[in-house]
Design a protein around this motif. Structure first.
Motif, mmCIF file in Angstrom:
data_model
loop_
_atom_site.group_PDB
_atom_site.id
_atom_site.type_symbol
_atom_site.label_atom_id
_atom_site.label_comp_id
_atom_site.label_asym_id
_atom_site.label_seq_id
_atom_site.Cartn_x
_atom_site.Cartn_y
_atom_site.Cartn_z
ATOM 1 N N PHE A 1 0.828 -1.214 0.000
ATOM 2 C CA PHE A 1 0.000 0.000 0.000
ATOM 3 C C PHE A 1 0.861 1.261 0.000
ATOM 4 O O PHE A 1 0.517 2.266 0.625
ATOM 5 C CB PHE A 1 -1.012 -0.006 1.145
ATOM 6 C CG PHE A 1 -0.433 -0.177 2.542
ATOM 7 C CD1 PHE A 1 -0.015 -1.420 3.008
ATOM 8 C CD2 PHE A 1 -0.335 0.914 3.404
ATOM 9 C CE1 PHE A 1 0.512 -1.571 4.297
ATOM 10 C CE2 PHE A 1 0.183 0.771 4.693
ATOM 11 C CZ PHE A 1 0.607 -0.474 5.138
ATOM 12 N N CYS B 1 9.811 -5.251 9.579
ATOM 13 C CA CYS B 1 9.509 -3.862 9.199
ATOM 14 C C CYS B 1 10.801 -3.119 8.870
ATOM 15 O O CYS B 1 11.745 -3.134 9.650
ATOM 16 C CB CYS B 1 8.764 -3.156 10.319
ATOM 17 S SG CYS B 1 8.396 -1.437 9.900
ATOM 18 N N PRO B 2 10.843 -2.449 7.730
ATOM 19 C CA PRO B 2 12.083 -1.767 7.336
ATOM 20 C C PRO B 2 12.378 -0.504 8.139
ATOM 21 O O PRO B 2 13.469 0.038 8.018
ATOM 22 C CB PRO B 2 11.831 -1.425 5.862
ATOM 23 C CG PRO B 2 10.348 -1.324 5.743
ATOM 24 C CD PRO B 2 9.796 -2.338 6.702
ATOM 25 N N TRP C 1 2.697 -0.939 19.095
ATOM 26 C CA TRP C 1 3.357 -1.090 17.784
ATOM 27 C C TRP C 1 2.624 -0.296 16.710
ATOM 28 O O TRP C 1 3.208 0.505 16.003
ATOM 29 C CB TRP C 1 3.477 -2.580 17.452
ATOM 30 C CG TRP C 1 2.988 -3.056 16.110
ATOM 31 C CD1 TRP C 1 1.803 -3.661 15.852
ATOM 32 C CD2 TRP C 1 3.691 -3.004 14.856
ATOM 33 N NE1 TRP C 1 1.718 -3.983 14.512
ATOM 34 C CE2 TRP C 1 2.855 -3.592 13.891
ATOM 35 C CE3 TRP C 1 4.926 -2.524 14.471
ATOM 36 C CZ2 TRP C 1 3.212 -3.715 12.559
ATOM 37 C CZ3 TRP C 1 5.284 -2.640 13.131
ATOM 38 C CH2 TRP C 1 4.440 -3.229 12.190
ATOM 39 N N LYS D 1 3.817 3.180 14.700
ATOM 40 C CA LYS D 1 3.942 3.258 13.242
ATOM 41 C C LYS D 1 3.113 4.396 12.640
ATOM 42 O O LYS D 1 3.549 5.065 11.702
ATOM 43 C CB LYS D 1 3.481 1.935 12.610
ATOM 44 C CG LYS D 1 4.279 0.726 13.026
ATOM 45 C CD LYS D 1 5.493 0.532 12.184
ATOM 46 C CE LYS D 1 6.729 0.918 12.908
ATOM 47 N NZ LYS D 1 7.957 0.629 12.167
ATOM 48 N N GLY E 1 5.698 6.095 10.523
ATOM 49 C CA GLY E 1 6.758 5.094 10.647
ATOM 50 C C GLY E 1 6.477 3.910 9.746
ATOM 51 O O GLY E 1 7.121 2.869 9.870
ATOM 52 N N CYS E 2 5.507 4.068 8.861
ATOM 53 C CA CYS E 2 5.123 2.991 7.945
ATOM 54 C C CYS E 2 5.247 3.495 6.528
ATOM 55 O O CYS E 2 4.785 4.587 6.212
ATOM 56 C CB CYS E 2 3.680 2.573 8.226
ATOM 57 S SG CYS E 2 3.000 1.464 6.980
ATOM 58 N N VAL E 3 5.873 2.693 5.656
ATOM 59 C CA VAL E 3 6.026 3.083 4.261
ATOM 60 C C VAL E 3 5.142 2.249 3.332
ATOM 61 O O VAL E 3 5.221 2.369 2.122
ATOM 62 C CB VAL E 3 7.508 2.988 3.812
ATOM 63 C CG1 VAL E 3 8.367 3.962 4.626
ATOM 64 C CG2 VAL E 3 8.042 1.560 3.938
ATOM 65 N N CYS F 1 4.979 -1.150 2.887
ATOM 66 C CA CYS F 1 5.594 -2.274 2.172
ATOM 67 C C CYS F 1 4.788 -3.564 2.315
ATOM 68 O O CYS F 1 4.960 -4.489 1.534
ATOM 69 C CB CYS F 1 7.021 -2.506 2.659
ATOM 70 S SG CYS F 1 7.122 -3.252 4.299
ATOM 71 N N GLY F 2 3.943 -3.639 3.355
ATOM 72 C CA GLY F 2 3.083 -4.801 3.532
ATOM 73 C C GLY F 2 3.738 -6.008 4.172
ATOM 74 O O GLY F 2 3.095 -7.048 4.348
ATOM 75 N N ARG F 3 4.999 -5.909 4.548
ATOM 76 C CA ARG F 3 5.683 -7.089 5.101
ATOM 77 C C ARG F 3 5.036 -7.566 6.398
ATOM 78 O O ARG F 3 4.907 -8.767 6.626
ATOM 79 C CB ARG F 3 7.152 -6.781 5.370
ATOM 80 C CG ARG F 3 8.028 -6.766 4.128
ATOM 81 C CD ARG F 3 9.478 -6.602 4.551
ATOM 82 N NE ARG F 3 10.396 -6.584 3.421
ATOM 83 C CZ ARG F 3 10.758 -5.482 2.774
ATOM 84 N NH1 ARG F 3 10.269 -4.311 3.119
ATOM 85 N NH2 ARG F 3 11.615 -5.554 1.772
ATOM 86 N N CYS F 4 4.635 -6.613 7.248
ATOM 87 C CA CYS F 4 4.066 -7.035 8.529
ATOM 88 C C CYS F 4 2.783 -7.825 8.305
ATOM 89 O O CYS F 4 2.403 -8.637 9.146
ATOM 90 C CB CYS F 4 3.820 -5.836 9.440
ATOM 91 S SG CYS F 4 2.761 -4.580 8.708
HETATM 92 S S1 SF4 Z 1 3.656 -2.101 5.986
HETATM 93 FE FE1 SF4 Z 1 4.213 -2.952 7.970
HETATM 94 S S2 SF4 Z 1 6.292 -3.688 7.690
HETATM 95 FE FE2 SF4 Z 1 5.897 -2.274 6.009
HETATM 96 S S3 SF4 Z 1 6.586 -0.288 6.721
HETATM 97 FE FE3 SF4 Z 1 4.424 -0.417 7.243
HETATM 98 S S4 SF4 Z 1 4.406 -1.189 9.333
HETATM 99 FE FE4 SF4 Z 1 6.436 -1.609 8.513
#
Ligand code: SF4
Ligand code: SF4
Ligand code: SF4
Ligand code: SF4
Lengths: 262, 383
Positions: free
Chosen positions: B172, B280-281, B332, B336, B348-350, B352-355
């Motif tokens: 996203f 999370c990056p 958490w 973010k 604090g969130c870019v 990336c969707g990894r979490c």
């Molecule tokens: S999507 Fe999740 S892992 Fe990715 S930057 Fe946002 S909080 Fe961190």
């Protein structure tokens, strides 16, 4: 910590167990000399025949309580030990032999032994902590030898041992392992299991077996629900939670929740 | 194309057939080149020496709690989106020995760890990851206390960004305005285009160093439509994000919903395993471990990635402040998406969707935020 100038006296005791945890100590090749230099090994039948009488500064206790004699012996050990550490799943949670706790032990004895009347055993296999006060519990089946040395080093140097109680996932991610559950769909107990092994199994593409027992705040029911979505049957969920740490509270309850009357 | 005509604002074409030259140029300049490669059925960021090390012809299918690699129909070099690992693995390593100490003549002597001074080159940095690096730069380099380990790895870092032409199932970045196109912070930015028999990269040059590398390899001027084809693909990715997150008023929304019942619902599912923070990056928390050996003659200090999901994280005299998983999940997510804004001026969130992908039980930060928005206490009070 021992107040005298003398080296602390170490004793290693065995109850119902496979000896694997004691062997972890003997397996500390590089550190073993250092251990021998740092403590007086006063009682360790697995390693040496020489014995020194108590009291002992540190007692490492392996194994679970399964007989009447065990109950008496652990009281004596507690009385003669300043700092009592349980090592491994047997001593800390009752071990694999605690599987008897879910069935009728008499029935087993009758099937297994030619002369069942010779067998004298308790109905349940229980943790050392169910009988005496334990100063420190070291998890694992078997314990991690580095953690064992860490507990001794910490004791000797008067500091807190570093044996974190968070999930195996923490170790798994730090070592850069690809998650077997997310990437392969392999059921893994890592998220609810106490760290300490270094996340060995996922590094070999296996799910965690839960050898170190429940982590600090184990949400077993959420993980089990996810396993069901991965296609794991209740009977296999019961099996997964009923292994080396079957009688730990969290695993015991989760297994029970998936057990259906036949 | 002659060298003299090349300037930093030029857009050039690198043919797939010449891609190895880019790697060779970086390797010959003395960089340790790190980029995507396949390990254990996922994409990881490891040392590369050949174009063959890249995940050629693979793509990823991502959903909450699920990641699968699949064969593509084409032979794209960067046809995947993101794997579990982040570049922070190399800039801010998960386990570092900070120093060792030895007793000597009634005192002690400290030995710093050996340093590896080889500069790093990252290949395949996504736009969201560039933003994440910028966020960590702010934390580790632009604050009063600089992090020397991060600084050492970051200095001299050469970044080859690769724009996303397909968005992943849990991405996203469009919502977070961090992608899918890299706009700044790179030495080179590539967009991969496969069009029938043609397979090329549109290259944007972001720095003088980037220009030097381009001058050393075979590139050509774009033909009509080539740059446009790349732009169209990026625009399409932007329209096909797997997730969306409404960021309007998000900080205030979360702050006024500290007691929203949704936190309880997510806590029922959360394993407090810490995976979301470790993948999370931008997450930067670490713990310090001090150990002595059996002789008491040696001591060692180690830094390890930590997570606000552990009990020790908030342990102070008497116990852990965030005892419940509700409190930990809330910490958490609010860090973010809310308190980070106050702390560092951005989310604090870019995106990336990894979490979401790497949460073992598929907890989804966008879903949680959207549900909290629906059940906003401000709205419920009005009604
Ligand atoms: S999507 Fe999740 S892992 Fe990715 S930057 Fe946002 S909080 Fe961190
Ligand atoms: S493989 Fe298992 S231990 Fe490792 S992160 Fe995944 S769930 Fe956790
Ligand atoms: S979300 Fe947690 S682990 Fe990540 S930076 Fe914030 S406090 Fe640290
Ligand atoms: S949100 Fe998911 S990844 Fe994060 S701690 Fe909870 S269960 Fe683990």
């Amino acid at each position: 910590m021992a107040t005298t100038q003398q080296k602390p006296k170490l004793a290693v005791w065995k109850f119902a167990s496979c000896d694997g945890c004691q062997l972890s100590l003997l397996d500390c090749e590089d550190e073993l000399l250092a251990v021998a230099g740092a403590v007086d090994i006063a009682f360790f039948p697995e390693a040496t025949r020489a014995t020194m009488p108590g009291p002992y500064d540190v007692s490492l206790v392996e194994g679970s309580i399964t007989t009447e004699e065990d109950i008496e012996r652990i009281q004596m050990i507690r009385q003669s030990s300043t700092f009592l550490v349980t090592i491994g799943a047997c001593a800390t949670a009752g071990g694999i032999q605690a599987l008897r706790n879910f069935k009728d032990v008499k029935e087993f004895v009758d099937i297994v032994y030619a002369r069942p009347e010779y067998i004298s055993t308790l109905e349940k296999s229980t943790a050392i902590g169910d009988h005496v006060f334990v100063d420190f519990e070291l998890r694992g089946c078997p314990v991690n030898k580095y953690q064992l040395v860490e507990v001794l080093s910490a004791y000797i140097n008067g500091r807190k041992p570093i044996t974190p109680s968070y999930s195996v996932c923490m170790e798994c991610k730090r070592r850069g392992t690809v998650c077997v559950m997310v990437a392969h769909g392999t059921p893994c107990l890592g998220p609810i299991t106490h760290a300490g092994c270094g996340a060995i199994c996922p590094a070999y593409n296996r799910g965690c077996y839960g050898c170190f027992g429940p982590m600090e705040t184990p949400n077993t029911s959420s993980l089990a629900t996810w396993w069901q979505q991965l296609g794991v049957q209740d009977v296999d969920i019961v099996r997964a939670f009923r292994s080396f740490n079957a009688y730990s509270e969290a695993f015991r309850k989760e297994a029970r929740a998936h057990e259906h009357q036949e | 194309m002659t060298e003299t005509t090349l300037t930093q604002d030029a857009t050039v074409i690198l043919e797939r057939a010449h891609f190895q030259q880019l790697l060779d140029a970086l390797l010959q300049s003395g960089y340790r080149v790190i980029g995507p490669t396949i390990e254990d059925r996922a994409i990881v960021y490891e040392s590369l020496s050949s174009v063959e090390d890249l995940p050629i012809g693979w793509k990823d299918q991502q959903e909450g709690g699920t990641f699968r690699l699949e064969k593509r129909k084409d032979q794209a070099l960067f046809g995947y989106t993101l794997g579990p690992q982040t570049w922070k693995k190399h800039l801010y390593p998960p386990n570092v020995t900070l120093w060792q100490a030895k007793r000597e003549n009634g005192s002690f002597k400290i030995t710093p760890p050996e340093e590896d001074r080889q500069p790093l080159a990252f290949i395949g940095v996504r736009a969201c990851e560039l933003s994440a690096i910028a966020i960590q730069d702010k934390i580790f380099l632009e604050s009063e206390f600089k992090d020397p380990i991060y600084q050492q790895n970051r200095e001299g870092l050469f970044i080859v960004a690769v724009n996303c032409v397909e968005a992943g199932g849990t991405c996203f970045c469009a919502s977070m305005e961090t992608g899918p196109k890299a706009s700044t912070g790179f030495d080179l930015a590539l967009t991969e285009v496969i069009d029938g028999e043609k397979h090329y990269f549109v290259v944007n040059i972001g720095s003088a160093r980037g220009l030097d590398v381009i001058k050393a390899i075979t590139v050509r001027t774009p033909e009509a439509g080539e740059v446009e084809a790349a732009e169209a693909r990026i625009a399409e990715a932007s329209q096909n994000m797997g997730r969306t997150l409404e960021t309007e008023g998000l900080r205030d929304l979360l702050f006024r919903n500290i007691e929203n019942p949704r936190w309880e619902a997510v806590a029922d599912r959360c394993l407090t395993c810490g995976n979301c923070t470790l993948v999370c990056p931008t997450c930067f928390c670490a713990t310090i471990e001090d150990v002595t050996d059996l002789t008491g003659q040696h001591a060692e200090r180690t830094r390890r990635w930590d997570s606000c999901f552990t009990m020790d994280f908030s342990y102070i005299h008497g116990g852990s402040v965030r005892y419940s998983s509700r409190a930990r999940y809330r910490q958490w997510m609010m860090h973010k998406l809310a308190s980070w804004v106050d702390q560092f001026g951005t989310f604090g969130c870019v995106g990336c969707g990894r979490c979401i992908t790497w949460c073992p039980v598929a907890i989804d930060i966008t879903e949680e935020a959207n549900i909290i928005r629906q059940g906003d206490v401000a709205k419920t009070k009005e009604a």
